[in-house]
Design an enzyme around this catalytic site. Structure first.
Site, PDB file in Angstrom:
ATOM      1  N   LYS A  42     -33.015   3.188 -31.702  1.00  0.00           N
ATOM      2  CA  LYS A  42     -32.392   4.117 -30.751  1.00  0.00           C
ATOM      3  C   LYS A  42     -31.282   4.916 -31.417  1.00  0.00           C
ATOM      4  CE  LYS A  42     -33.567   1.574 -26.560  1.00  0.00           C
ATOM      5  NZ  LYS A  42     -33.883   0.201 -26.983  1.00  0.00           N
TER       6      LYS A  42
HETATM    7  N1  5IU Z   1     -36.513  -1.514 -23.776  1.00  0.00           N
HETATM    8  C1  5IU Z   1     -36.570  -1.750 -22.433  1.00  0.00           C
HETATM    9  N2  5IU Z   1     -36.416  -0.705 -21.590  1.00  0.00           N
HETATM   10  C2  5IU Z   1     -36.225   0.555 -22.033  1.00  0.00           C
HETATM   11  C3  5IU Z   1     -36.196   0.753 -23.429  1.00  0.00           C
HETATM   12  C4  5IU Z   1     -36.332  -0.282 -24.267  1.00  0.00           C
HETATM   13  O1  5IU Z   1     -36.748  -2.863 -21.968  1.00  0.00           O
HETATM   14  O2  5IU Z   1     -36.133   1.470 -21.224  1.00  0.00           O
HETATM   15  I1  5IU Z   1     -35.957   2.587 -24.133  1.00  0.00           I
HETATM   16  C5  5IU Z   1     -36.643  -2.594 -24.760  1.00  0.00           C
HETATM   17  C6  5IU Z   1     -35.673  -3.711 -24.608  1.00  0.00           C
HETATM   18  C7  5IU Z   1     -36.445  -4.862 -25.134  1.00  0.00           C
HETATM   19  C8  5IU Z   1     -37.869  -4.573 -24.743  1.00  0.00           C
HETATM   20  O3  5IU Z   1     -36.351  -4.866 -26.548  1.00  0.00           O
HETATM   21  O4  5IU Z   1     -37.955  -3.160 -24.667  1.00  0.00           O
HETATM   22  C9  5IU Z   1     -38.331  -5.155 -23.427  1.00  0.00           C
HETATM   23  O5  5IU Z   1     -38.212  -6.524 -23.409  1.00  0.00           O
HETATM   24  P1  5IU Z   1     -38.461  -7.430 -22.102  1.00  0.00           P
HETATM   25  O6  5IU Z   1     -39.942  -7.273 -21.725  1.00  0.00           O
HETATM   26  O7  5IU Z   1     -38.104  -8.811 -22.525  1.00  0.00           O
HETATM   27  O8  5IU Z   1     -37.579  -6.913 -21.000  1.00  0.00           O
END
Ligand code: 5IU
Length: 450
Positions: free
Chosen positions: A295
């Protein structure tokens, strides 16, 4: 000449229709942009418009007037002044402090309200306004829009049970311009062609991975699709674990069921290049791409330094990296990225209360479409078919509390291309079984939309 037509010609002269190439909220492009805001500077026309609207709904029918922010606000105000019916103001976003109230003004629960919209396209922003007004206990009795772009919005609103009328329809407006020789023939033909071919109910069509691959010019975007098709897996697993051994253990178990593994390399306590060598070898053996969820979000020169320097040396091993383009289009230009590394922009986040609004999202989509290094974007909505759509925030067992969405919903509602799953996999007691469950559900969901 009919009063309405005459009125349209006088507002047309204010420049309410712009011709060019515009990105709408959804990221789709349109050759016309319609904006009624200039009318606010012409009091006589505003009054004329109010009288035309009152011919559609008599003023004795409602007790309050509200305009969808911002374009319809002056129109709603003029209507209120003419009819002596109180105005309420809908905020676009809450103030972020205090009462977080979305509606301002004096009103009582149970009062009925006339809602004014300027241009109706899909009806999505109108539906959001309806929800906010109804939350206050008010009743939406009638809705009027000034112009219907004939892209399904009116039906969408009617289908959920509201009375809605529009003063003008786009076809009617083009006819007026044509009848009065306002535009050259080429432009008129193009507009007719556009509304005939593109003004379908839902402009973004679901297309197959094969078709999408033709739209994507970036090598890595194409490679990701090839892997997906070969494995019948549109899963990207986010291994948000803090020890490399745990990550490698899971990659060995699930690597052949995914098209990508996403890392946050800066959370790995024992990060090392021997870890990177091993995961890279696994990515080749088990055929998946490596994503670093960095990011990047700074100005161009800092983004450049972060990419090319630092202990993680990400450019030496990643296939894809995520970027926020909060610093604008230049922040992701000339980053000296090798041709086998792609960018994914972040248009929208999955967390409750995220701050990225429609306007920001539209701008990110526009930047993404115009940067050849961008292969796609992260969002929770449909996006232009020239971008790959990645959607996180996914679990099979979703509930209001955790804000996760079921894969069926994102493939069917947003036409997502890839889903990003974290905890559901790395916290599973049987990751092999769980990954196969997600794979088959997500693949079937993708196929069922085609
Ligand atoms: N992630 C999110 N939402 C977003 C973005 C990135 O969850 O909007 I941009 C990332 C954060 C984590 C992964 O690294 O995606 C999702 O993980 P979980 O399924 O454990 O929530």
């Amino acid at each position: 000449m009919e009063k309405k037509k005459k009125f349209f010609l006088s507002i047309y002269n204010l420049g309410i229709i712009k011709f060019g190439n515009f990105t709408l909220k959804s990221g789709i492009n349109s050759p016309i942009y319609i904006d009624f805001r200039p009318i606010a500077s012409k009091p006589k026309l505003l009054i004329e418009l109010s009288h035309l609207l009152l011919e559609l709904v008599p003023s004795n029918k409602f007790e309050l007037i509200c305009g969808v922010p911002y374009a319809a606000l002056p129109i709603a105000t003029a209507l209120s002044l003419i009819t002596n019916i109180p105005l309420i103001i809908k905020r676009k976003e809450n103030k972020g402090y205090g009462t977080k109230q979305m509606i301002e003004g004096i009103y009582k629960k149970g009062q009925n309200c006339l809602l004014i919209e300027d241009v109706i396209t899909s009806g999505d922003s109108l539906l959001k306004t309806i929800v906010d007004i109804e939350k206050e206990g008010l009743i939406i009795k009638n809705i009027i829009s000034i112009l219907d772009r004939e892209q399904g919005g009116i039906d969408n609103i009617k289908n959920v049970g509201y009375k809605i009328q529009s003063l003008f329809r786009i076809k009617e407006v083009i006819n007026i311009l044509n009848d009065n020789d306002i535009l050259d023939k080429k432009k008129i033909d193009y507009l007719y062609f556009f509304i005939k071919n593109k003004n379908k109910k839902d402009q973004i069509k679901k297309i197959s991975y094969e078709e999408k691959k033709k739209n994507i010019s970036h090598l890595i975007g194409k490679k990701l699709i090839d892997i997906t098709l070969k494995k019948k897996s549109n899963l990207i697993v986010s291994l948000d674990l803090v020890y490399s051994e745990k990550i490698l253990e899971l990659v060995s178990l699930i690597g052949d069921k995914v098209c990508g593994i996403k890392l946050h390399s800066d959370i790995i306590n024992d990060f090392s290049f021997s870890f990177i060598n091993t995961i890279k070898k696994l990515s080749i053996k088990k055929e998946f791409l490596l994503l670093e969820d960095k990011k990047l979000c700074d100005i161009n020169s800092t983004n450049f330094l972060q990419l090319h320097n630092g202990v993680h040396k990400i450019l030496s091993w990643i296939d894809i990296i995520t970027v926020h383009v909060i610093a604008g289009e230049h922040s992701i230009k000339n980053l000296d990225l090798p041709s086998n590394i792609g960018l994914i922009t972040i248009s929208e986040m999955s967390s409750i209360g995220q701050l990225l609004d429609d306007n920001y999202i539209r701008k990110v989509l526009n930047i993404s479409l115009n940067n050849p290094k961008v292969i796609g974007t992260v969002a929770q909505r449909k996006v232009d078919n020239r971008l790959l759509l990645f959607t996180p925030g996914i679990q099979l067992s979703n509930n209001d509390r955790n804000n996760y969405t079921h894969p069926n919903i994102v493939f069917k509602k947003y036409y997502s291309d890839f889903i990003i799953i974290g905890k559901a996999i790395y916290k599973s007691i049987d990751p092999v079984k769980t990954i196969e469950e997600y794979r088959s559900i997500a693949w079937n969901a993708y196929e069922s939309v085609l």
